[in-house]
Write an enzyme that holds these catalytic residues in place. Structure first.
Site, mmCIF file in Angstrom:
data_model
loop_
_atom_site.group_PDB
_atom_site.id
_atom_site.type_symbol
_atom_site.label_atom_id
_atom_site.label_comp_id
_atom_site.label_asym_id
_atom_site.label_seq_id
_atom_site.Cartn_x
_atom_site.Cartn_y
_atom_site.Cartn_z
ATOM 1 N N GLU A 206 0.707 -1.204 0.084
ATOM 2 C CA GLU A 206 0.112 -0.052 0.070
ATOM 3 C C GLU A 206 0.764 1.377 -0.039
ATOM 4 O OE1 GLU A 206 -2.609 -0.563 3.285
ATOM 5 O OE2 GLU A 206 -3.700 -2.002 2.600
ATOM 6 N N ALA B 214 2.589 1.123 3.097
ATOM 7 C CA ALA B 214 2.808 0.067 3.841
ATOM 8 C C ALA B 214 3.557 -1.091 2.771
ATOM 9 C CB ALA B 214 1.695 -0.974 4.607
ATOM 10 N N THR C 284 0.980 -6.366 -9.510
ATOM 11 C CA THR C 284 1.324 -6.870 -10.863
ATOM 12 C C THR C 284 -0.068 -7.356 -11.486
ATOM 13 O OG1 THR C 284 3.766 -7.216 -10.043
ATOM 14 C CG2 THR C 284 2.553 -8.674 -12.021
ATOM 15 N N GLU D 274 8.847 -8.660 -3.567
ATOM 16 C CA GLU D 274 8.669 -9.697 -2.875
ATOM 17 C C GLU D 274 9.837 -9.797 -1.690
ATOM 18 O OE1 GLU D 274 7.382 -13.199 -4.480
ATOM 19 O OE2 GLU D 274 6.658 -12.321 -6.223
#
Ligand SMILES: Cc1cc2nc3c(=O)[nH]c(=O)nc-3n(C[C@H](O)[C@H](O)[C@H](O)COP(=O)(O)OP(=O)(O)OC[C@H]3O[C@@H](n4cnc5c(N)ncnc54)[C@H](O)[C@@H]3O)c2cc1C
Length: 380
Positions: free
Chosen positions: A126, A129, A157, A364
């Site tokens: 976010e 975040a 994505t 990631e």
């Protein structure tokens, strides 16, 4: 551990390389410049069985392991990272459904992903975040037999083309533990209140769709909760421990693509009356790249091999993710250097590899987060 690939695995590598070299190379520059993709290429990859090979046969998958998926990823990313990402990210979320989805959810989604009829995406990040996923503030509130979701997501994505998005939401804000406040909810993107806007101007992997997402009073049935309410953080960590392996394969594929380009160029290009490859400086760079690639590949093969045997080692996965991403950046940089000025022009594949590499150290889990996981596993 036996490092030899089986005949079936070698066949997968051969087929993936043939497909990627045959279909990607002519179109990569156009997709990169125009920040677009032709979904027919994804459908074709699905028809040929390259997408979602780790999905169980019960859901029309090949029932292979993450290692086989990695082999395909390496080949696709070695040919072109943008197209590789556009095709293989279409199952990003299936790993979570396989772990925690209900039987109905799996039957609804997984066969369609394998068949090239639908795309799944996962939205965690976010505006406020990122690395700290416990800071996610998108809310999921129960209202009778529905969830109402409100909030916004960044860098999603496939946000504008996905059929479903696994939304990481705050469902239990009052829980005293910040690791027990979140849940995953499966949202069909045609639900009223859902909006996605494509982000333009990415440095690399520009064929891949990335979007800002907003959710305004999005209502979905209560059974769209994936996994257990309040357990989203733990489920997310388990999910990342699978999907980070995909990133390792992306990185090793990209680095190998860079090495191939460097070898080809330095054998052809002559300066001072001799091929660049005849200078010891070049030879040492090639030797270093090849060694780093081998080391990164062995690291993630071991991590993937353990996952496929149900013996996951999260620190090893973090090591493999950090290391493979870092060597991808380094190999792409060296390959551009060996191309001189040509490497600075987007017509050269090595330029696309260089621009694509950086994201591997960011998405990631940034490399700093990976090192945090590794050091915690050692220092406690
Ligand atoms: C192309 C692309 C695709 C993406 N796809 C998705 C997607 O599909 N779904 C999704 O949810 N997200 C996606 N992301 C988001 C990505 O996962 C985040 O960008 C990433 O997790 C980092 O978060 P952030 O950008 O908010 O950076 P921040 O968390 O703000 O970090 C900025 C820097 O500070 C460092 N840092 C932060 N905290 C610490 C700390 N405690 N100690 C030391 N250093 C720290 C980080 O390592 C980083 O270097 C994508 C991003 C990109 C670029």
């Amino acid at each position: 551990m036996d490092f030899t690939l089986s005949k079936e695995q070698r066949d997968i590598v051969r087929a993936a390389r043939k497909f990627a070299n045959g279909e990607f190379l002519d179109r990569a520059l156009e997709f990169d410049r125009e920040e677009k993709f032709d979904l027919d290429l994804w459908r074709k990859a699905c028809e040929l069985g390259f997408v979602g090979v780790f999905i169980d046969p019960a859901y029309n998958g090949a029932g292979m392991g993450f290692l086989e998926h990695s082999l395909i990823t390496e080949e696709f990313w070695a040919a072109d990272p943008g197209i590789g990402q556009a095709i293989l990210s279409t199952t990003f979320g299936s790993e979570l459904l396989l772990l925690y989805g209900s039987e109905d959810q799996k039957q609804l989604v997984l066969p369609k992903l394998v068949a090239g009829e639908a795309i799944i995406s996962t939205a965690i990040t976010e505006p406020d975040a990122g690395s700290d996923v416990t800071g996610v503030r998108t809310t999921a509130v129960k209202d009778g037999d529905e969830w109402i979701i409100n909030g916004s997501k960044m860098f999603n994505t496939n946000g504008t083309i996905a059929t479903w998005i696994l939304m990481f939401c705050m469902s239990d804000p009052e829980n005293p533990s910040r690791h027990e406040r979140h849940s995953f909810i499966l949202i069909p993107t045609d639900t009223p209140g859902f909006k996605a806007k494509k982000i333009l101007g990415k440095t690399g992997i520009r064929a891949s769709d990335t979007a800002d997402v907003s959710l305004k009073n999005v209502r979905v049935p209560i059974d769209h909760l994936v996994g257990k309410q309040g357990q989203g953080f733990h489920e997310l960590m388990a999910f990342f421990n699978r999907t980070r392996l995909h990133i390792c394969a992306q990185a090793v594929g990209l680095a190998r693509g860079a090495l191939d380009e460097a070898v080809h160029h330095t054998k052809e290009r002559r300066q001072f009356g001799a091929p660049l490859a005849s200078f010891q400086v070049t030879q040492f760079k090639i030797a270093e790249m090849a060694t780093l690639i081998r080391a990164a590949r062995n690291l993630y093969y071991e991590a993937a091999w353990l996952v496929d045997r149900g013996n996951l080692d999260h620190a090893l996965i973090a090591m493999a993710k950090w290391f493979s991403a870092e060597i991808a950046v380094r190999c792409a940089d060296e390959a551009v250097q060996m191309h001189g000025g040509y490497g600075y022009i987007d017509e050269y594949k090595v330029n696309r590899l260089y621009r694509a590499a950086k994201v591997l150290e960011i998405y990631e889990g940034t490399k700093e987060m990976e090192k945090t996981i590794i050091s915690r596993s050692i220092l406690g």
